[in-house]
Design an enzyme around this catalytic site. Structure first.
Site, PDB file in Angstrom:
ATOM      1  N   GLY A  94       0.808  -1.214   0.000  1.00 41.10           N
ATOM      2  CA  GLY A  94       0.000   0.000   0.000  1.00 41.10           C
ATOM      3  C   GLY A  94       0.841   1.263   0.000  1.00 41.10           C
ATOM      4  N   ARG A  95       2.113   1.086   0.333  1.00 39.24           N
ATOM      5  CA  ARG A  95       2.992   2.264   0.331  1.00 39.24           C
ATOM      6  C   ARG A  95       4.429   1.847   0.029  1.00 39.24           C
ATOM      7  NH1 ARG A  95       3.743   3.727   6.677  1.00 39.24           N
ATOM      8  NH2 ARG A  95       3.444   1.654   7.521  1.00 39.24           N
ATOM      9  N   ASP A 147      -2.417   6.857   2.873  1.00 38.76           N
ATOM     10  CA  ASP A 147      -1.898   7.907   1.993  1.00 38.76           C
ATOM     11  C   ASP A 147      -0.645   7.480   1.236  1.00 38.76           C
ATOM     12  OD1 ASP A 147      -0.069   7.804   4.006  1.00 38.76           O
ATOM     13  OD2 ASP A 147      -0.355   9.857   4.713  1.00 38.76           O
ATOM     14  N   ARG A 188      14.590  -0.518   1.470  1.00 36.80           N
ATOM     15  CA  ARG A 188      14.787  -1.813   2.133  1.00 36.80           C
ATOM     16  C   ARG A 188      15.387  -2.818   1.153  1.00 36.80           C
ATOM     17  NH1 ARG A 188       9.288  -3.257   5.347  1.00 36.80           N
ATOM     18  NH2 ARG A 188       8.428  -3.679   3.274  1.00 36.80           N
ATOM     19  N   ARG A 227       5.693 -12.602   1.299  1.00 38.66           N
ATOM     20  CA  ARG A 227       5.135 -12.870   2.634  1.00 38.66           C
ATOM     21  C   ARG A 227       4.199 -14.072   2.581  1.00 38.66           C
ATOM     22  NH1 ARG A 227       5.050  -7.317   4.538  1.00 38.66           N
ATOM     23  NH2 ARG A 227       6.447  -6.229   3.134  1.00 38.66           N
ATOM     24  N   ASP A 249       0.581 -11.061   6.913  1.00 36.97           N
ATOM     25  CA  ASP A 249       1.178 -10.254   5.842  1.00 36.97           C
ATOM     26  C   ASP A 249       2.505  -9.655   6.293  1.00 36.97           C
ATOM     27  OD1 ASP A 249      -0.857  -8.835   7.478  1.00 36.97           O
ATOM     28  OD2 ASP A 249      -0.035  -7.058   6.531  1.00 36.97           O
ATOM     29  N   ASN A 250       2.836  -9.819   7.558  1.00 38.40           N
ATOM     30  CA  ASN A 250       4.132  -9.351   8.052  1.00 38.40           C
ATOM     31  C   ASN A 250       5.067 -10.516   8.354  1.00 38.40           C
ATOM     32  OD1 ASN A 250       3.278  -6.717   7.855  1.00 38.40           O
ATOM     33  ND2 ASN A 250       2.668  -6.542   9.989  1.00 38.40           N
ATOM     34  N   ASP A 270       9.009  -5.819   8.348  1.00 36.84           N
ATOM     35  CA  ASP A 270       7.998  -4.816   8.699  1.00 36.84           C
ATOM     36  C   ASP A 270       8.114  -4.375  10.148  1.00 36.84           C
ATOM     37  OD1 ASP A 270       7.178  -4.879   6.132  1.00 36.84           O
ATOM     38  OD2 ASP A 270       5.078  -5.297   6.547  1.00 36.84           O
TER      39      ASP A 270
HETATM   40  P1  AMP Z   1       1.281  -2.824   8.293  1.00 30.69           P
HETATM   41  O1  AMP Z   1       0.391  -2.913   9.481  1.00 30.69           O
HETATM   42  O2  AMP Z   1       2.225  -1.664   8.300  1.00 30.69           O
HETATM   43  O3  AMP Z   1       1.951  -4.118   7.993  1.00 30.69           O
HETATM   44  O4  AMP Z   1       0.319  -2.508   7.062  1.00 30.69           O
HETATM   45  C1  AMP Z   1      -0.769  -3.316   6.699  1.00 30.69           C
HETATM   46  C2  AMP Z   1      -1.224  -2.956   5.307  1.00 30.69           C
HETATM   47  O5  AMP Z   1      -1.592  -1.584   5.263  1.00 30.69           O
HETATM   48  C3  AMP Z   1      -0.176  -3.156   4.248  1.00 30.69           C
HETATM   49  O6  AMP Z   1      -0.813  -3.600   3.097  1.00 30.69           O
HETATM   50  C4  AMP Z   1       0.401  -1.767   4.075  1.00 30.69           C
HETATM   51  O7  AMP Z   1       0.953  -1.573   2.806  1.00 30.69           O
HETATM   52  C5  AMP Z   1      -0.823  -0.907   4.286  1.00 30.69           C
HETATM   53  N1  AMP Z   1      -0.491   0.424   4.791  1.00 30.69           N
HETATM   54  C6  AMP Z   1       0.013   0.743   5.996  1.00 30.69           C
HETATM   55  N2  AMP Z   1       0.194   2.062   6.105  1.00 30.69           N
HETATM   56  C7  AMP Z   1      -0.201   2.610   4.935  1.00 30.69           C
HETATM   57  C8  AMP Z   1      -0.273   3.937   4.405  1.00 30.69           C
HETATM   58  N3  AMP Z   1       0.114   4.992   5.109  1.00 30.69           N
HETATM   59  N4  AMP Z   1      -0.731   4.095   3.155  1.00 30.69           N
HETATM   60  C9  AMP Z   1      -1.138   3.058   2.427  1.00 30.69           C
HETATM   61  N5  AMP Z   1      -1.103   1.782   2.857  1.00 30.69           N
HETATM   62  C10 AMP Z   1      -0.644   1.560   4.090  1.00 30.69           C
HETATM   63 MG    MG Z   2       3.154  -4.841   6.767  1.00 27.88          MG
END
Ligand code: AMP
Ligand code: MG
Length: 526
Positions: A124-125, A152, A203, A210, A283-284, A293
């Site tokens: 997502g980012r 975002d 990274r 994953r 997913d992590n 992550d």
């Molecule tokens: P995380 O909890 O950081 O592993 O994120 C879980 C999911 O949310 C993953 O698919 C990330 O890419 C997405 N994600 C987390 N933060 C953001 C962000 N600020 N913008 C877009 N996607 C995000």
């Molecule tokens: Mg993640």
């Protein structure tokens, strides 16, 4: 004329990518250029095809500056070190210039979050630039993707510094992990609980695949894609599975077995060093058994098995002592996803059943090393009774540490010095219940007498880090970085790359955390 790229492959500057890169014309003062890293890019994930990702360039981040850089990771990639001084690379890693030879993309995955199926997630980012020297290079915080959902696409400076430092700290500790080349920052504002500024971490890992990548295709009954992904992972990263005679020579069951073992080893390291990941969603979880992550992670200060480092994790699903069981749970989710390929449930269960013994064996081994208890021949270590006694010695120690909330890194470092100098007073001082410590110490001293003291002390100093990335140390470096002083990031990096060395000039960073450290709240917000 556009110079040819290193791999001879076309640059992905069509469509959305071109639009994005053209938009950088407005964002940076330099003319639109292509950055040449000199690396030979070989983008194997890209070749899996569009079912696995969306091709997409990173989004421009205005007026970037260097926040932290790792020369060790530059070496790993074969990136000439002077590139880490170059404005052109700085802009490229901020998304302002394309990099010759890369084929940027955002990959799609799904996953279980906090025990519940979350459906499609994806990068997502993050943006995978490509692969060089056997390592994938990924930007995190590089802007919106089709998988950004409500986000975002950005990452804040604070979490980017934490990820950068922790990746390298884990590596310094000898723990399997993704790596980080650098952090670039910008004054562009990002809204979280408060307004913060954006940053991008570069990274590096052999693969960022994953468990959730497998779950994604399994959940959609996309068997062809699931097979392609599994074969790709096996052929590239687990080639022995192709010819393994174990588990009925079932290559997919063997993949599960290997991933189970690597995950168990990784978590054994976490538990031994006192690392709390914080968000062990599927997913992590890296398919290569790498720590991945870094969000609301924490190295334990006081030893507390029930410690919850993630402020968002109200129920304590990811509390410190639950991590091994959660990893095992996550492996079940992976197994479920692989079932259409494994086909035989008994084989899958056989693979999964290795988790506990592998974890237990490795964890015991790491804990014995922390105690200086070598396994050299002649120590009678192989005798079951000795192993069981050691097990009890370790379990009883952890009970004492928990009961008195003893500082975990300081305990182990003081114990190492105690063994070296035969002076245990500073260790004893850490306990409230001194008679209980004395009783344990007597048993420990007896066991220690079966190994060479010099050997034990040397092992302990190499096993018990003097420096870990405590939350408060990260916070200090982050606060300075917010004021554009990046020296704290650089000095912590140097320290954490060699955490077992004395570094007398940094002695204060090996001390007890200040009182305010316990008030730091780290959440999923990043
Ligand atoms: P995380 O909890 O950081 O592993 O994120 C879980 C999911 O949310 C993953 O698919 C990330 O890419 C997405 N994600 C987390 N933060 C953001 C962000 N600020 N913008 C877009 N996607 C995000
Ligand atoms: Mg993640």
């Amino acid at each position: 004329m556009v110079p040819p790229n290193a791999s001879g492959m076309p640059l992905q500057t069509q469509g959305l990518n071109a639009a994005r890169h053209n938009s950088t014309m407005n964002a940076v003062s330099e003319p639109f250029q292509i950055h040449h890293t000199g690396l030979a890019w070989n983008n194997q994930f890209h070749r899996l095809g569009p079912d696995f990702y969306t091709p997409l360039a990173p989004q421009a981040l205005p007026q970037p500056y260097w926040v932290g850089r790792s020369l060790a990771v530059a070496d790993l990639l074969g990136l000439p070190q002077d590139q880490l001084q170059s404005d052109s690379l700085l802009n490229a890693l901020a998304g302002n210039q394309p990099i010759s030879g890369t084929q940027p993309l955002a990959s799609v995955y799904s996953g279980h979050q906090f025990g519940h199926w979350a459906g499609q997630l994806g990068d997502g980012r993050a943006c995978l630039l490509g692969e060089a020297n056997g390592f994938e290079v990924q930007l995190k915080g590089s802007g919106l993707t089709p998988y950004s959902r409500m986000g975002d696409g950005r990452a804040v400076l604070r979490s980017s510094i934490r990820e950068f430092l922790c990746s390298e700290a884990m590596h310094g500790l000898g723990i399997p992990t993704t790596r980080a080349l650098c952090v670039v920052g910008s004054d562009e504002e990002v809204a979280r609980e408060h307004l913060e500024t954006a940053a991008v971490v570069t990274r590096v890992a052999p693969s960022f695949i994953r468990f959730g990548h497998f779950e994604h295709f399994a959940a959609r009954n996309q068997l062809a894609q699931l097979t392609t992904l599994a074969n790709y992972v096996i052929e590239r990263y687990y080639p022995a599975c192709q010819t393994a005679s174990t588990l009925d020579a079932n290559r997919y069951a063997n993949l599960l077995l290997e991933v189970t073992e690597r995950t168990a080893v990784m978590v054994a390291h976490w538990q031994a060093v006192g690392f709390c990941h914080g968000v062990m969603n599927t997913d992590n979880m890296s398919i290569l058994g790498l720590t991945i992550d870094f969000g609301p992670f924490q190295f334990l200060d006081a030893y507390d098995p029930d410690h919850i480092c993630n402020h968002t994790d109200r129920g304590g699903r990811y509390a410190f002592a639950r991590q091994p069981d959660i990893a095992h749970w996550n492996l079940y989710a992976l197994a479920q996803a692989l079932m259409p390929l494994i086909e035989d449930q008994a084989l899958a269960l056989q693979a999964l059943d290795t988790f506990k013994p592998v974890f237990e064996r490795r964890w015991q081994q790491l804990m014995r090393a922390k105690l200086g208890l070598t396994e050299a021949a002649g120590t009678a270590f192989d005798q079951t009774s000795q192993r069981e006694q050691d097990h009890t010695l370790i379990a009883d120690l952890l009970k004492l540490l928990a009961q008195d909330r003893v500082d975990y890194p300081i305990f182990w470092r003081r114990l190492s010095h105690g063994v070296a100098n035969q002076n245990f007073a500073p260790v004893r001082d850490l306990f409230l219940d001194r008679p209980a410590f004395d009783a344990w110490h007597m048993r420990y001293a007896e066991r220690l007498s079966t190994v060479a003291p010099h050997q034990a002390a040397t092992l302990m100093r190499k096993t018990n880090p003097k420096y870990v990335l405590r939350n408060y140390l990260g916070e200090l470096a982050i606060e300075a970085a917010k004021a554009k002083d990046f020296s704290g990031v650089a000095s912590l990096l140097t320290l954490l790359e060699q955490p077992f060395d004395e570094h007398p000039e940094h002695e204060t960073k090996a001390a007890f955390p200040p009182d305010w450290a316990s008030q730091i709240e780290i959440s999923c917000s990043s």
